[in-house]
Design a protein around this motif. Structure first.
Motif, mmCIF file in Angstrom:
data_model
loop_
_atom_site.group_PDB
_atom_site.id
_atom_site.type_symbol
_atom_site.label_atom_id
_atom_site.label_comp_id
_atom_site.label_asym_id
_atom_site.label_seq_id
_atom_site.Cartn_x
_atom_site.Cartn_y
_atom_site.Cartn_z
ATOM 1 N N LEU A 32 74.499 -41.391 -62.932
ATOM 2 C CA LEU A 32 75.490 -41.236 -63.914
ATOM 3 C C LEU A 32 76.523 -40.065 -63.697
ATOM 4 O O LEU A 32 77.691 -40.134 -63.832
ATOM 5 N N MET A 33 75.952 -38.859 -63.418
ATOM 6 C CA MET A 33 76.979 -37.538 -62.914
ATOM 7 C C MET A 33 77.508 -37.920 -61.771
ATOM 8 O O MET A 33 79.111 -37.615 -61.854
ATOM 9 N N TRP A 34 76.904 -38.548 -60.837
ATOM 10 C CA TRP A 34 77.868 -38.731 -59.443
ATOM 11 C C TRP A 34 79.086 -39.857 -59.828
ATOM 12 O O TRP A 34 80.053 -39.647 -59.271
ATOM 13 N N ALA A 35 78.798 -40.685 -60.872
ATOM 14 C CA ALA A 35 79.699 -41.729 -61.381
ATOM 15 C C ALA A 35 80.773 -41.126 -62.040
ATOM 16 O O ALA A 35 82.073 -41.208 -61.913
ATOM 17 N N HIS A 36 80.383 -40.077 -63.080
ATOM 18 C CA HIS A 36 81.314 -39.757 -64.069
ATOM 19 C C HIS A 36 82.026 -38.539 -63.728
ATOM 20 O O HIS A 36 83.406 -38.536 -63.944
ATOM 21 N N TYR A 37 81.492 -37.619 -62.819
ATOM 22 C CA TYR A 37 82.162 -36.327 -62.505
ATOM 23 C C TYR A 37 82.410 -36.387 -60.987
ATOM 24 O O TYR A 37 83.069 -35.382 -60.556
ATOM 25 N N ALA A 38 82.084 -37.095 -60.252
ATOM 26 C CA ALA A 38 82.407 -37.064 -58.802
ATOM 27 C C ALA A 38 83.179 -38.272 -58.194
ATOM 28 O O ALA A 38 82.962 -38.907 -57.215
ATOM 29 N N ASP A 39 84.101 -38.714 -59.003
ATOM 30 C CA ASP A 39 84.931 -39.995 -58.851
ATOM 31 C C ASP A 39 83.900 -41.305 -58.070
ATOM 32 O O ASP A 39 84.265 -41.625 -56.933
ATOM 33 N N ASN A 40 83.240 -41.545 -58.810
ATOM 34 C CA ASN A 40 82.313 -42.717 -58.452
ATOM 35 C C ASN A 40 81.543 -42.627 -57.072
ATOM 36 O O ASN A 40 81.961 -43.421 -56.133
ATOM 37 N N SER A 84 68.333 -23.634 -58.371
ATOM 38 C CA SER A 84 69.866 -24.046 -58.252
ATOM 39 C C SER A 84 70.393 -24.519 -59.475
ATOM 40 O O SER A 84 69.838 -25.347 -59.961
ATOM 41 N N LEU A 85 71.594 -24.433 -59.543
ATOM 42 C CA LEU A 85 72.349 -25.298 -60.563
ATOM 43 C C LEU A 85 73.382 -25.980 -59.869
ATOM 44 O O LEU A 85 73.874 -25.245 -58.532
ATOM 45 N N TYR A 86 73.894 -26.993 -60.263
ATOM 46 C CA TYR A 86 74.888 -27.749 -59.404
ATOM 47 C C TYR A 86 76.143 -28.315 -60.168
ATOM 48 O O TYR A 86 76.247 -28.395 -61.146
ATOM 49 N N LYS A 87 77.335 -28.216 -59.512
ATOM 50 C CA LYS A 87 78.590 -28.451 -60.188
ATOM 51 C C LYS A 87 79.161 -29.778 -59.248
ATOM 52 O O LYS A 87 79.394 -29.829 -58.275
ATOM 53 N N TYR A 88 79.524 -30.795 -60.268
ATOM 54 C CA TYR A 88 80.165 -32.114 -59.475
ATOM 55 C C TYR A 88 81.720 -31.869 -59.446
ATOM 56 O O TYR A 88 82.179 -31.440 -60.316
ATOM 57 N N TYR A 89 82.239 -32.354 -58.261
ATOM 58 C CA TYR A 89 83.580 -32.285 -58.300
ATOM 59 C C TYR A 89 84.087 -33.602 -57.634
ATOM 60 O O TYR A 89 83.428 -34.290 -56.919
ATOM 61 N N GLY A 90 85.285 -34.269 -57.993
ATOM 62 C CA GLY A 90 85.968 -35.183 -57.514
ATOM 63 C C GLY A 90 86.347 -35.103 -55.940
ATOM 64 O O GLY A 90 86.227 -33.917 -55.645
ATOM 65 N N ASP A 91 86.985 -36.012 -55.539
ATOM 66 C CA ASP A 91 87.266 -35.968 -53.773
ATOM 67 C C ASP A 91 88.863 -35.218 -53.854
ATOM 68 O O ASP A 91 89.463 -35.911 -53.030
ATOM 69 N N SER A 92 89.017 -34.419 -54.378
ATOM 70 C CA SER A 92 90.347 -33.631 -54.515
ATOM 71 C C SER A 92 90.180 -32.191 -53.647
ATOM 72 O O SER A 92 89.320 -31.467 -53.745
#
Length: 302
Positions: free
Chosen positions: A151-159, A49-57
């Motif tokens: 770091l990915m959760w913080a940088h790309y998923a709105d903390n 699997s590959l994963y894509k991080y998103y903010g809470d929009s």
């Protein structure tokens, strides 16, 4: 060294990297052989699997619900070295002089030397122009092997308030015929050091792919893979103002909520997962270590 250790060390990614470039730029026979090799690496060595991080929009959630993904031009990226190469003009000139028939020594400043030098400069101008155009017209989607990176959760998923969407690697290839390429991390930048007018077009594409899938080791925590779509594939969907395109993507395998997700966003994601029978997880902070633990929220399969 065991086979598993080789996979862990990621050395295989450089080979896969080269095979993918050959499958896109080689001769017919080279493309056929390389495509088979790429498939084998996908099956045997690549992550499932590959994963894509998103903010809470909610707008970002709508993109996922519509089975779409944004492909951005490299000119928008946050790494100042992204999609850049160095050019070794001395090496290119020496290589070009070797093409003169008869193996005759060429004096610097001679008529032959000047002719070769002018040709090299002209070809390099064309190469740089093509390369710069690609930075504004090529769509790239960035994904990761990891769903647990702090770091990915913080940088790309709105903390940690956003989400991480899981996609099946083989299904990306099978359903969309997109070829995810692993990023190779190195201390050295990609260097253009040879120039053949007969292969200039393929060389430009090859070096562009190498440059867009090579990054400094400082970024290695991202464990990134990229999907590259050239302008003709984007077509009318290309947004010139934003330098990107919203293209088709497969349905997610699962969605993972951040440990600091708001109730509003969690409820919206939960409803989507329930409606489309998509597994839903939520990250929790470990009580003893600096790590995230994935907890099942809704499960439709094992």
């Amino acid at each position: 060294m065991s086979n598993m250790q080789n996979i862990k060390d990621d050395d295989w990614k450089e080979t896969l990297h080269s095979e993918i470039i050959t499958s896109l730029t080689g001769s017919f026979e080279e493309k056929r052989r390389a495509t088979i090799q790429v498939g084998m690496y996908y099956q045997c060595s690549a992550p499932a699997s590959l994963y894509k991080y998103y903010g809470d929009s909610l707008k970002r959630l709508d993109t996922v619900k519509d089975n779409k993904m944004w492909y951005s031009a490299p000119c928008n990226f946050n790494d100042v070295f992204d999609c850049e190469i160095t050019v070794d003009e001395k090496a290119i000139m020496n290589d070009a002089l070797k093409m003169i028939p008869g193996n005759i020594p060429v004096r610097p400043g001679s008529r032959a030397w000047k002719s070769v030098h002018e040709t090299m400069k002209r070809e390099l101008r064309s190469f740089r122009s093509t390369f710069e155009k690609l930075r504004y017209t090529m769509g790239v989607a960035c994904l990761s092997e990891s769903d647990t990176s702090l770091l990915m959760w913080a940088h790309y998923a709105d903390n940690h308030r956003g989400m991480c969407v899981e996609y099946d690697l083989m299904e990306i290839n099978n359903q969309l015929n997109f070829t995810p390429v692993p990023v190779v991390y190195s201390d050295d930048r990609v260097c253009f050091n040879t120039l053949n007018p007969d292969t200039a077009k393929n060389d430009s594409l090859s070096f562009f792919i190498r440059s867009i899938t090579s990054k400094s080791r400082d970024w290695s925590y991202e464990r990134e893979w990229r999907i590259i779509r050239e302008d003709t594939a984007c077509g009318e969907r290309w947004n010139k103002d934003k330098n990107g395109a919203l293209l088709d993507m497969i349905c997610p395998s699962s969605i993972i909520l951040g440990c600091a997700v708001t109730a509003e966003f969690e409820n919206a994601v939960r409803k989507y997962c329930e409606d489309y029978k998509i597994n839903l997880y939520k990250m929790e902070k470990d009580r003893e270590q600096y790590q995230l633990n994935k907890k099942a929220v809704i499960m439709f399969d094992s």
